[in-house]
Scaffold this motif. Structure first.
Motif, PDB file in Angstrom:
ATOM      1  N   UNK A  35       9.859  35.404  17.096  1.00  0.00           N
ATOM      2  CA  UNK A  35       8.972  34.408  17.701  1.00  0.00           C
ATOM      3  C   UNK A  35       7.909  34.018  16.669  1.00  0.00           C
ATOM      4  N   UNK A  36       7.390  32.787  16.766  1.00  0.00           N
ATOM      5  CA  UNK A  36       6.326  32.405  15.841  1.00  0.00           C
ATOM      6  C   UNK A  36       5.086  33.256  16.085  1.00  0.00           C
ATOM      7  N   UNK A  37       4.363  33.512  15.026  1.00  0.00           N
ATOM      8  CA  UNK A  37       3.141  34.304  15.158  1.00  0.00           C
ATOM      9  C   UNK A  37       2.737  34.906  13.824  1.00  0.00           C
ATOM     10  N   UNK A  38       1.816  35.836  13.911  1.00  0.00           N
ATOM     11  CA  UNK A  38       1.340  36.495  12.706  1.00  0.00           C
ATOM     12  C   UNK A  38       2.411  37.418  12.147  1.00  0.00           C
ATOM     13  N   UNK A  39       2.499  37.466  10.850  1.00  0.00           N
ATOM     14  CA  UNK A  39       3.470  38.332  10.190  1.00  0.00           C
ATOM     15  C   UNK A  39       3.119  39.798  10.443  1.00  0.00           C
ATOM     16  N   UNK A  40       4.091  40.693  10.435  1.00  0.00           N
ATOM     17  CA  UNK A  40       3.817  42.107  10.704  1.00  0.00           C
ATOM     18  C   UNK A  40       3.090  42.811   9.546  1.00  0.00           C
ATOM     19  N   UNK A  41       3.208  42.244   8.344  1.00  0.00           N
ATOM     20  CA  UNK A  41       2.543  42.844   7.181  1.00  0.00           C
ATOM     21  C   UNK A  41       1.374  41.961   6.750  1.00  0.00           C
ATOM     22  N   UNK A  42       0.312  42.586   6.250  1.00  0.00           N
ATOM     23  CA  UNK A  42      -0.845  41.829   5.778  1.00  0.00           C
ATOM     24  C   UNK A  42      -0.465  41.051   4.510  1.00  0.00           C
ATOM     25  N   UNK A  43      -1.294  40.073   4.143  1.00  0.00           N
ATOM     26  CA  UNK A  43      -1.007  39.237   2.977  1.00  0.00           C
ATOM     27  C   UNK A  43      -0.884  40.078   1.705  1.00  0.00           C
ATOM     28  N   UNK A  44      -1.720  41.074   1.553  1.00  0.00           N
ATOM     29  CA  UNK A  44      -1.685  41.921   0.356  1.00  0.00           C
ATOM     30  C   UNK A  44      -0.353  42.651   0.243  1.00  0.00           C
ATOM     31  N   UNK A  45       0.099  43.249   1.330  1.00  0.00           N
ATOM     32  CA  UNK A  45       1.381  43.971   1.314  1.00  0.00           C
ATOM     33  C   UNK A  45       2.556  43.009   1.133  1.00  0.00           C
ATOM     34  N   UNK A  46       2.486  41.841   1.761  1.00  0.00           N
ATOM     35  CA  UNK A  46       3.550  40.849   1.604  1.00  0.00           C
ATOM     36  C   UNK A  46       3.663  40.387   0.157  1.00  0.00           C
ATOM     37  N   UNK A  47       2.521  40.113  -0.478  1.00  0.00           N
ATOM     38  CA  UNK A  47       2.531  39.694  -1.882  1.00  0.00           C
ATOM     39  C   UNK A  47       3.097  40.787  -2.784  1.00  0.00           C
ATOM     40  N   UNK A  48       2.733  42.013  -2.508  1.00  0.00           N
ATOM     41  CA  UNK A  48       3.242  43.139  -3.310  1.00  0.00           C
ATOM     42  C   UNK A  48       4.757  43.279  -3.133  1.00  0.00           C
ATOM     43  N   UNK A  49       5.236  43.176  -1.902  1.00  0.00           N
ATOM     44  CA  UNK A  49       6.681  43.250  -1.649  1.00  0.00           C
ATOM     45  C   UNK A  49       7.420  42.120  -2.368  1.00  0.00           C
ATOM     46  N   UNK A  50       6.857  40.910  -2.339  1.00  0.00           N
ATOM     47  CA  UNK A  50       7.467  39.762  -3.010  1.00  0.00           C
ATOM     48  C   UNK A  50       7.507  39.985  -4.514  1.00  0.00           C
ATOM     49  N   UNK A  51       6.408  40.507  -5.084  1.00  0.00           N
ATOM     50  CA  UNK A  51       6.359  40.781  -6.527  1.00  0.00           C
ATOM     51  C   UNK A  51       7.433  41.792  -6.925  1.00  0.00           C
ATOM     52  N   UNK A  52       7.575  42.850  -6.148  1.00  0.00           N
ATOM     53  CA  UNK A  52       8.580  43.891  -6.434  1.00  0.00           C
ATOM     54  C   UNK A  52       9.983  43.300  -6.324  1.00  0.00           C
ATOM     55  N   UNK A  53      10.223  42.482  -5.279  1.00  0.00           N
ATOM     56  CA  UNK A  53      11.536  41.858  -5.096  1.00  0.00           C
ATOM     57  C   UNK A  53      11.857  40.959  -6.285  1.00  0.00           C
ATOM     58  N   UNK A  54      10.895  40.131  -6.726  1.00  0.00           N
ATOM     59  CA  UNK A  54      11.126  39.212  -7.845  1.00  0.00           C
ATOM     60  C   UNK A  54      11.436  39.969  -9.137  1.00  0.00           C
ATOM     61  N   UNK A  55      10.761  41.084  -9.362  1.00  0.00           N
ATOM     62  CA  UNK A  55      11.001  41.873 -10.576  1.00  0.00           C
ATOM     63  C   UNK A  55      12.424  42.398 -10.632  1.00  0.00           C
ATOM     64  N   UNK A  56      13.023  42.630  -9.480  1.00  0.00           N
ATOM     65  CA  UNK A  56      14.389  43.152  -9.418  1.00  0.00           C
ATOM     66  C   UNK A  56      15.441  42.073  -9.627  1.00  0.00           C
ATOM     67  N   UNK A  57      15.064  40.794  -9.519  1.00  0.00           N
ATOM     68  CA  UNK A  57      16.008  39.688  -9.631  1.00  0.00           C
ATOM     69  C   UNK A  57      16.130  39.219 -11.080  1.00  0.00           C
ATOM     70  N   UNK A  58      17.303  38.743 -11.442  1.00  0.00           N
ATOM     71  CA  UNK A  58      17.484  38.158 -12.771  1.00  0.00           C
ATOM     72  C   UNK A  58      16.914  36.740 -12.761  1.00  0.00           C
TER      73      UNK A  58
END
Length: 160
Positions: A35-58
């Motif tokens: 459902x639409x709404x606030x994300x379950x993770x805070x912006x700081x944690x989301x950004x960190x997860x995205x950074x880690x995911x990007x580092x793993x990608x070619x």
């Protein structure tokens, strides 16, 4: 009718770090599977997860995702189109580069009205078209301007 007021929520607990943070620390999105709404993770944690995911990608994987999301084409299709154009800009015929930045960088040109990919251009030609907003009359006026010393479009020369 009896009205019961609900307590106003001011904080939310992040599902990743477990910290209670103000609602402004959460992004509001409309995900496909929830459902639409606030994300379950805070912006700081989301950004960190995205950074880690990007580092793993070619680099090629990230380019492929970008081309698919933005133009509906794969990196393989981009490279095939560039091969068909013999590695050259479709307008100025200069060699284009797929690496780095700069005026000779290969970019996808597309119609802003229907999203249709038109070809691969150098960054300079793509920007030039963008400045003209795909206005054919303005482009024809620019050609007249360059070709003629008096620099007046044909339609103005006859009335002066």
């Amino acid at each position: 009718m009896l009205r019961v007021s609900m307590p106003y929520m001011t904080n939310k607990t992040c599902k990743k770090c477990g910290e209670s943070k103000p609602l402004s620390e959460y992004s509001f999105k409309r995900p496909k599977n929830r459902k639409p709404g606030l994300q379950p993770r805070c912006k700081t944690c989301s950004l960190e997860d995205t950074r880690i995911w990007r580092e793993k990608q070619s680099i090629d994987r990230l380019k492929d995702l970008y081309y698919k999301r933005t133009y509906g084409m794969s990196l393989e299709e981009f490279n095939c189109l560039l091969d068909v154009q013999h590695g050259k800009c479709k307008l100025c015929y200069r060699d284009v580069s797929v690496e780095g930045l700069g005026p000779n960088r290969a970019v996808v040109d597309h119609c802003h009205k229907n999203g249709q990919v038109r070809g691969i251009l150098c960054n300079e030609c793509n920007r030039a078209l963008g400045y003209f907003h795909d206005n054919i009359q303005a482009l024809e006026n620019a050609i007249d301007y360059i070709r003629n010393e008096d620099a007046l479009p044909k339609k103005w020369r006859s009335s002066i």
